[in-house]
Design a protein around this motif. Structure first.
Motif, PDB file in Angstrom:
ATOM      1  N   UNK A 162     -15.412  -3.223  84.326  1.00  0.00           N
ATOM      2  CA  UNK A 162     -16.310  -2.587  85.273  1.00  0.00           C
ATOM      3  C   UNK A 162     -15.607  -1.798  86.385  1.00  0.00           C
ATOM      4  N   UNK A 163     -15.924  -2.061  87.653  1.00  0.00           N
ATOM      5  CA  UNK A 163     -15.468  -1.206  88.752  1.00  0.00           C
ATOM      6  C   UNK A 163     -13.950  -1.222  88.913  1.00  0.00           C
ATOM      7  N   UNK A 164     -13.278  -2.262  88.410  1.00  0.00           N
ATOM      8  CA  UNK A 164     -11.824  -2.298  88.540  1.00  0.00           C
ATOM      9  C   UNK A 164     -11.161  -1.223  87.682  1.00  0.00           C
ATOM     10  N   UNK A 165     -11.851  -0.712  86.673  1.00  0.00           N
ATOM     11  CA  UNK A 165     -11.305   0.375  85.854  1.00  0.00           C
ATOM     12  C   UNK A 165     -11.017   1.617  86.691  1.00  0.00           C
ATOM     13  N   UNK A 166     -12.029   2.175  87.372  1.00  0.00           N
ATOM     14  CA  UNK A 166     -11.775   3.331  88.242  1.00  0.00           C
ATOM     15  C   UNK A 166     -10.776   3.036  89.354  1.00  0.00           C
ATOM     16  N   UNK A 167     -10.810   1.838  89.902  1.00  0.00           N
ATOM     17  CA  UNK A 167      -9.882   1.482  90.985  1.00  0.00           C
ATOM     18  C   UNK A 167      -8.438   1.489  90.476  1.00  0.00           C
ATOM     19  N   UNK A 168      -8.208   0.906  89.306  1.00  0.00           N
ATOM     20  CA  UNK A 168      -6.849   0.878  88.745  1.00  0.00           C
ATOM     21  C   UNK A 168      -6.407   2.281  88.302  1.00  0.00           C
ATOM     22  N   UNK A 169      -7.345   3.110  87.881  1.00  0.00           N
ATOM     23  CA  UNK A 169      -6.996   4.493  87.544  1.00  0.00           C
ATOM     24  C   UNK A 169      -6.467   5.212  88.786  1.00  0.00           C
ATOM     25  N   UNK A 170      -7.114   4.980  89.917  1.00  0.00           N
ATOM     26  CA  UNK A 170      -6.639   5.565  91.176  1.00  0.00           C
ATOM     27  C   UNK A 170      -5.254   5.027  91.522  1.00  0.00           C
ATOM     28  N   UNK A 171      -5.043   3.742  91.299  1.00  0.00           N
ATOM     29  CA  UNK A 171      -3.748   3.126  91.586  1.00  0.00           C
ATOM     30  C   UNK A 171      -2.635   3.755  90.745  1.00  0.00           C
ATOM     31  N   UNK A 172      -2.918   4.029  89.487  1.00  0.00           N
ATOM     32  CA  UNK A 172      -1.915   4.648  88.617  1.00  0.00           C
ATOM     33  C   UNK A 172      -1.612   6.082  89.066  1.00  0.00           C
ATOM     34  N   UNK A 173      -2.621   6.810  89.522  1.00  0.00           N
ATOM     35  CA  UNK A 173      -2.394   8.164  90.038  1.00  0.00           C
ATOM     36  C   UNK A 173      -1.548   8.109  91.308  1.00  0.00           C
TER      37      UNK A 173
END
Length: 260
Positions: A162-173
């Motif tokens: 769920x919401x941790x997907x977009x959050x971790x995508x931001x972290x990788x960027x």
């Protein structure tokens, strides 16, 4: 069996490890590996509740610095880095293993996530890495390595992540941008993406046991990753021999991420 103590390739290195909750934490696997390869450690605990689980672990790795760190408490992060500056005068390795989302937002659909829940998840799981990197930068006078923890759900839709997907995508960027910005100073930045592990953080995900079973059946290695597998791989990236590797999202998942 190889005696890691005889391979003290991190001797003289100073490492800060955050996010240890207990002996099942990924951060604990990394702390053990840093220690085994000769690094001096600074260990933090989030609260008095977690301190009772971390006390013995800090002693096990002979932590030179052991203190609280709750990134939600104003000024606490700065106190940790001030202590490192006074005691060590430098920092070579920093491990950020901090992530959080409110339960209702984590277990609900992304489209239903509250604004407050999303902002809190981003602040604690992503911005805190930026804040730590900014404080670490002046202490890494001879270069160093910054690590954060991510997951495959940043790139692919994983049920219940769920919401941790977009959050971790931001972290990788953020990892890639900071690697570009800090690279001229010899500071490397990596996001580490282990396969699913039974950690305290993972307990908040629905049907996590099913995810473990799927990962084991699907991964080319047909095995689940351990915190020690992650720790040794992260320690390698902190070594001088990995000085030209930066900006990576390193998958330690038995090859799970390459299979459709």
């Amino acid at each position: 069996m190889i005696d890691l103590a005889s391979l003290a390739v991190l001797k003289g290195k100073k490492a800060l490890v955050t996010g240890i909750a207990n002996d099942q934490s990924i951060a604990w696997g990394c702390a053990k590996a840093f220690h085994a390869f000769g690094a001096d450690l600074a260990i933090t605990y989030r609260s008095e509740k977690t301190k009772r689980y971390v006390d013995a672990l800090a002693k096990q790795v002979d932590a030179s610095i052991y203190m609280p760190l709750d990134v939600q408490k104003p000024g606490e992060l700065e106190v940790v880095f001030d202590t490192i500056k006074k005691k060590w005068g430098k920092l070579d390795i920093m491990l950020h293993s901090i992530a959080f989302a409110p339960k209702d937002d984590l277990q609900g659909r992304v489209v239903d996530c509250s604004k407050d829940g999303f902002l809190l998840a981003m602040e604690l799981s992503c911005w805190s890495f930026i804040g730590m990197a900014k404080l670490a930068e002046p202490l890494m006078k001879d270069g160093g390595t910054l690590f954060t923890m991510t997951y495959y759900g940043s790139q692919m839709v994983v049920e219940n992540y769920n919401i941790m997907g977009p959050v971790k995508a931001a972290l990788e960027a953020v990892t890639r941008y900071m690697a570009a910005e800090l690279g001229p100073k010899g500071i490397r930045v990596h996001a580490i993406s282990p396969g699913p592990l039974k950690t305290r953080a993972a307990s908040g995900l629905s049907d996590f046991d099913k995810l473990l079973q799927k990962a084991q059946a699907k991964a080319p290695s047909r095995s689940l990753v351990s915190i020690d597998d992650v720790g040794v791989a992260v320690a390698f990236l902190a070594m001088n021999g990995a000085k030209l590797i930066t900006g990576e999202t390193l998958y330690i998942d038995g090859g799970y991420h390459i299979i459709d």
